[in-house]
Design a protein around this motif. Structure first.
Motif, mmCIF file in Angstrom:
data_model
loop_
_atom_site.group_PDB
_atom_site.id
_atom_site.type_symbol
_atom_site.label_atom_id
_atom_site.label_comp_id
_atom_site.label_asym_id
_atom_site.label_seq_id
_atom_site.Cartn_x
_atom_site.Cartn_y
_atom_site.Cartn_z
ATOM 1 N N PRO A 11 0.834 -1.081 0.002
ATOM 2 C CA PRO A 11 0.016 0.107 -0.137
ATOM 3 C C PRO A 11 0.716 1.295 -0.140
ATOM 4 C CG PRO A 11 -0.651 -1.748 1.665
ATOM 5 C CD PRO A 11 0.569 -1.961 1.021
ATOM 6 N N SER A 12 0.523 2.207 -0.555
ATOM 7 C CA SER A 12 1.054 3.520 -0.662
ATOM 8 C C SER A 12 1.395 4.089 1.021
ATOM 9 C CB SER A 12 0.227 4.623 -1.409
ATOM 10 O OG SER A 12 -0.970 5.005 -0.673
ATOM 11 N N SER A 15 -1.555 5.623 2.815
ATOM 12 C CA SER A 15 -2.864 4.958 2.705
ATOM 13 C C SER A 15 -3.104 4.819 4.293
ATOM 14 C CB SER A 15 -2.602 3.488 2.105
ATOM 15 O OG SER A 15 -3.612 2.718 2.438
ATOM 16 N N GLY A 18 -4.473 -0.424 4.485
ATOM 17 C CA GLY A 18 -4.276 -1.141 3.141
ATOM 18 C C GLY A 18 -3.837 -2.684 3.373
ATOM 19 N N GLY A 95 -1.235 1.158 7.896
ATOM 20 C CA GLY A 95 -2.192 2.483 7.748
ATOM 21 C C GLY A 95 -2.449 2.880 9.073
ATOM 22 N N GLU A 140 -9.509 -3.109 -4.663
ATOM 23 C CA GLU A 140 -9.051 -2.658 -3.349
ATOM 24 C C GLU A 140 -9.932 -2.206 -2.312
ATOM 25 O OE1 GLU A 140 -6.102 0.552 -3.816
ATOM 26 O OE2 GLU A 140 -4.982 -0.700 -5.420
ATOM 27 N N ASN A 144 -10.861 -4.024 0.933
ATOM 28 C CA ASN A 144 -10.780 -3.161 2.463
ATOM 29 C C ASN A 144 -12.174 -3.353 3.013
ATOM 30 O OD1 ASN A 144 -8.364 -2.407 2.752
ATOM 31 N ND2 ASN A 144 -8.896 -0.236 2.016
#
Length: 279
Positions: A11-12, A15, A18, A95, A140, A144
């Motif tokens: 994940p970024s 985020s 994530g 996250g 995504e 989640n």
């Protein structure tokens, strides 16, 4: 050795929530993982079998219907039981919102072990994510949503505080040996007679040594043995059911699906397809 289906994601950094890892594993006897350290939260849930989870110098002997939580940056180690190796699912996540969610749950690094009866629902959350890899925004978001559903079910867990590690007992070991030799016919009464103990007293010893009653251990042993026969033998579903103490293939199929979230036939097909990919 293990049969596993697993996906890892990155994940970024920004985020809020994530998924970093998701999968299911059907292990062989004595399969070990670790020591390992992760940078994200990780929750395992045991569908069948048993094994040992080690963290902070403490060994937790666990079985189906239980799970364990791993916080970031903690070294952990786990090993499948020699007689009833475990099958489990897991989700790893990270996250800022993940940290907020974990604080709302009862699990923590100090109390990482829990009991939960939502077998099928927890397995389904993981299966839904596995079946829809995170290759698009919609996937995504769906993943989640299943992560949140998974955590909502974990919130319904009973945390095992003050957990004490179990110790082996010679009577229990002898009873288990008898079970391995008479898996298709063994009962709790027969185990007690085999070791010349009162059934109630043997049940007490079993709970101390395995955290299961003799009846629960027999059920766990049978479904785990059946899983391995599906993986490694050419026997038919009906023959496996008989060898593992199920009088009817239909009852075996029902119990297997309740435990693993799929029928024996579907499970065998999945294993065969995975074996072909590995060749």
């Amino acid at each position: 050795m293990e049969k596993a289906v697993a996906f890892d994601y990155s994940p970024s950094r920004n985020s809020q929530l994530g998924i970093t890892s998701v999968g299911r594993s059907d292990t062989m006897a004595g399969h070990r993982f670790g020591p390992a350290v992760r940078s994200y939260y990780l929750i395992h849930y045991i569908l069948a079998g048993s094994g040992t989870f080690r963290v902070n110098g403490i060994n937790y002997h666990l079985h189906s219907g239980q799970g364990f939580f791993i916080e970031p940056n903690y070294q952990t180690y786990y090993i499948a039981d020699e007689l009833t190796p475990w099958s489990y699912v897991w989700i790893g996540f990270t996250g800022s919102y993940a940290t907020t969610l974990i604080k709302q749950l009862k699990i923590s690094e100090q109390t990482p072990v829990f009991n939960n009866n939502h077998y099928y629902e927890l397995a389904d959350c993981v299966n839904q994510i596995i079946q829809h890899p995170l290759v698009s925004t919609s996937a995504e978001l769906m993943a989640n949503s299943n992560l949140l559903r998974f955590l909502s079910l974990i919130a319904d867990s009973t945390v095992m505080s003050g957990y004490r590690t179990t110790q082996r007992n010679s009577y229990v070991d002898r009873a288990i040996l008898y079970l391995t030799q008479h898996v298709s016919t063994a009962s709790a009464d027969q185990l007690a007679r085999a070791v010349n103990l009162d059934r109630s007293y043997l049940s007490t010893l079993f709970k101390q040594a395995t955290d299961l009653t003799p009846g629960q251990y027999i059920r766990n042993f049978r479904i785990t043995k059946a899983r391995h026969l599906l993986e490694s033998s050419p026997l038919s579903i009906e023959e496996i059911a008989q060898q593992c103490g199920y009088n009817h293939a239909n009852s075996f199929t029902r119990i297997f699906k309740q435990t693993y979230g799929m029928t024996p036939r579907t499970y065998r097909k999945q294993v065969q397809e995975q074996n072909k990919r590995e060749l």
